[in-house]
Structure formats: C-alpha cells, structure tokens
Design an enzyme around this catalytic site. Structure first.
Site, PDB file in Angstrom:
ATOM      1  N   GLU A   1     -14.569  11.393   9.655  1.00  0.00           N
ATOM      2  CA  GLU A   1     -14.250  11.383  11.077  1.00  0.00           C
ATOM      3  C   GLU A   1     -12.777  11.673  11.347  1.00  0.00           C
ATOM      4  O   GLU A   1     -12.302  11.542  12.480  1.00  0.00           O
ATOM      5  CB  GLU A   1     -14.644  10.036  11.689  1.00  0.00           C
ATOM      6  CG  GLU A   1     -16.142   9.763  11.608  1.00  0.00           C
ATOM      7  CD  GLU A   1     -16.522   8.416  12.196  1.00  0.00           C
ATOM      8  OE1 GLU A   1     -15.635   7.743  12.764  1.00  0.00           O
ATOM      9  OE2 GLU A   1     -17.706   8.053  12.091  1.00  0.00           O
TER      10      GLU A   1
ATOM     11  N   SER B   1       0.802  -1.227   0.000  1.00  0.00           N
ATOM     12  CA  SER B   1       0.000   0.000   0.000  1.00  0.00           C
ATOM     13  C   SER B   1       0.832   1.274   0.000  1.00  0.00           C
ATOM     14  O   SER B   1       0.373   2.319  -0.458  1.00  0.00           O
ATOM     15  CB  SER B   1      -0.927   0.015   1.224  1.00  0.00           C
ATOM     16  OG  SER B   1      -0.169  -0.081   2.424  1.00  0.00           O
TER      17      SER B   1
ATOM     18  N   HIS C   1       0.536   5.212   6.126  1.00  0.00           N
ATOM     19  CA  HIS C   1       0.239   5.656   4.759  1.00  0.00           C
ATOM     20  C   HIS C   1       0.438   7.155   4.591  1.00  0.00           C
ATOM     21  O   HIS C   1       0.339   7.920   5.544  1.00  0.00           O
ATOM     22  CB  HIS C   1      -1.185   5.245   4.393  1.00  0.00           C
ATOM     23  CG  HIS C   1      -1.396   3.763   4.476  1.00  0.00           C
ATOM     24  ND1 HIS C   1      -2.045   3.175   5.539  1.00  0.00           N
ATOM     25  CD2 HIS C   1      -1.008   2.773   3.641  1.00  0.00           C
ATOM     26  CE1 HIS C   1      -2.059   1.858   5.343  1.00  0.00           C
ATOM     27  NE2 HIS C   1      -1.431   1.590   4.206  1.00  0.00           N
TER      28      HIS C   1
END
Length: 260
Positions: free
Chosen positions: A233, A35, A240
């Site tokens: 939120e 990722s 990341h």
C-alpha cells in the site's frame, strides 16, 4: 639427537599458534541503539517483509576495508580487520535496551580494543509510549552505565546524538525534533571525557543541503503503492531510511570518525 627432533617440532607449534592468534584477532565495532541503526537484513524474510528499510548500521561494514582502516587509526589503532556487530533494535530506548539484557550480551562479548557506538534518543523521548520513555536524567544515567562498563573492558565508547527525522522543515532547513536529548548525550560524553559524534546536527545540515523533496523521496521511507512487496500500500515514514538514506548517514558517521 632427541633434542634435535623436539626443537623443530616445538618451534613449529609456536609458529602455528602465533599465526593463528594473529589471524583470529578482529576488532569489533558494536552498534547499540534503535531502529534507525538496526540491521533489518538479520530478520526472517527481509526482502518480503521489510525491504527497502535499512538502519545505517546495516550498511556500515563496507566502510571498513583494509585501505580505509588507516584513516581511523585514531580510534582503531593498528587494527588489521574490523567486524561491525549491529545489536541495535527497533523501538528500544536506553532503558529497554538494558532491561531486556541486550546490553549485558554486548558487555559479555566485549574485548579490549573493541569499540561501542551508542545512538539512542528517538524512543527515550516518546512521552506517550510509557513502555519505552525515559526522562532526561534517566537517559543520562543509562548512557553513563554503557560508557563506564565499556571502559571497564578496555574498549572505546563513542556517543552519538540521535539522527534527524525528516521534520520539521522551516525555510528550507531541517530543524531539531529531539528536544533536549541530543545535548544531554553530548553533556554526558564531555562529563566522562569520551568521544562523541553530533549526528543530529550533522544529519540536519546534510539533509538540508540536499533539500526536503530529494531527502523525502530518496532517503526516507516514502513511496507509492505497489513499488515494494513488503509495502503493497506504499509508505509514508519520515523516521526510517531507504537504502540510499542509510548509506548517506553511515558515510556521515564514518567521515566524522576520521576527525575524532
């Protein structure tokens, strides 16, 4: 008279085909990994579901302008055009990237002169997530497979150690969170005599120079509620990258490529 007609037609055909061949030759840099490398803009509804999250591979292409290619001719040779093909995917370890056929897809596409940059380790080291965990010896074996099969195709493998997470910090310095995995990937690169970039060390040093507060707010996915539609939120994520962080890491990689 007949020969005079045939000759220029044949010559034109050769020139046209030659020009087409020259124009169509593009060197591809394939990125494989997890990722932290992935291109989230390829996903559906990126702006509303993932933005501002990026992998550094997502912002890598702009570094490969015509005037910058000469700076990495040690890797690309006389390449006139470069395409970054980001195949990295979130949550993947060396093993799952292979098992899902993602490596097979890259291998099938590889051409002589292409480059494969591989950065794994974040998920390989996840002992608690058995579906992705790979021990050190398995990690080494999958890296060897990617490297050797890249070589088979006449392409250039480049091994990258896993990029740093935004922890642990101690006395103003960011420290290694990846255990033995960074050194294991370096060991494999040296064993097989291929190029490598110690991105873990580079990113730890660079982030430390910027300071924990700056890096936390500007580079990693940490922000308050209501700032981005994809994260109503807010977010507290020290793995990341936001756009600025992804670009900073991509620049580290490119600068190091010039030294290989």
């Amino acid at each position: 008279m007949k020969n005079l007609v045939i000759f220029p037609v044949g010559l034109c055909l050769i020139l046209v085909l030659g020009a087409f061949s020259f124009k169509s030759k593009v060197t591809t840099i394939y990125l494989i990994g997890d990722s932290t490398v992935a291109d989230y803009s390829l996903e559906e509804n990126y702006q509303t579901k993932k933005f501002p999250q990026v992998g550094w591979g997502q912002v890598f292409q702009p570094f490969f302008q015509k005037d910058s290619l000469k700076l990495i001719k040690n890797i690309l040779g006389s390449a006139k055009e470069v395409k970054v093909d980001d195949r990295a995917k979130g949550g993947r370890s060396t093993r799952t990237f292979f098992q899902e056929g993602r490596w097979a897809s890259v291998y099938k596409s590889l051409q002589k002169g292409d480059v494969v940059m591989m950065q794994f380790g974040h998920n390989d080291a996840s002992v608690e997530k058995t579906e992705r965990y790979v021990n050190i010896e398995g990690y080494k074996e999958f890296l060897r497979l990617f490297i050797n099969q890249t070589k088979e195709k006449g392409a250039t493998p480049i091994v990258l150690t896993p990029v740093a997470r935004n922890y642990p910090w101690k006395d103003g310095k960011l420290n290694n969170v990846h255990g033995e995995y960074p050194q294991a990937s370096i060991d494999v690169a040296r064993e097989l005599n291929v190029k490598y970039i110690d991105l873990n060390e580079l990113s730890m040093s660079f982030f430390s120079s910027k300071g924990q507060e700056y890096v936390t707010v500007n580079y990693f996915m940490n922000f308050e509620a209501g700032k981005y539609p994809a994260f109503p939120e807010g977010q507290k994520d020290n793995t990341h990258f936001q756009t600025e962080g992804g670009i900073a890491v991509a620049k580290l990689v490119f600068e190091e490529m010039k030294k290989l």
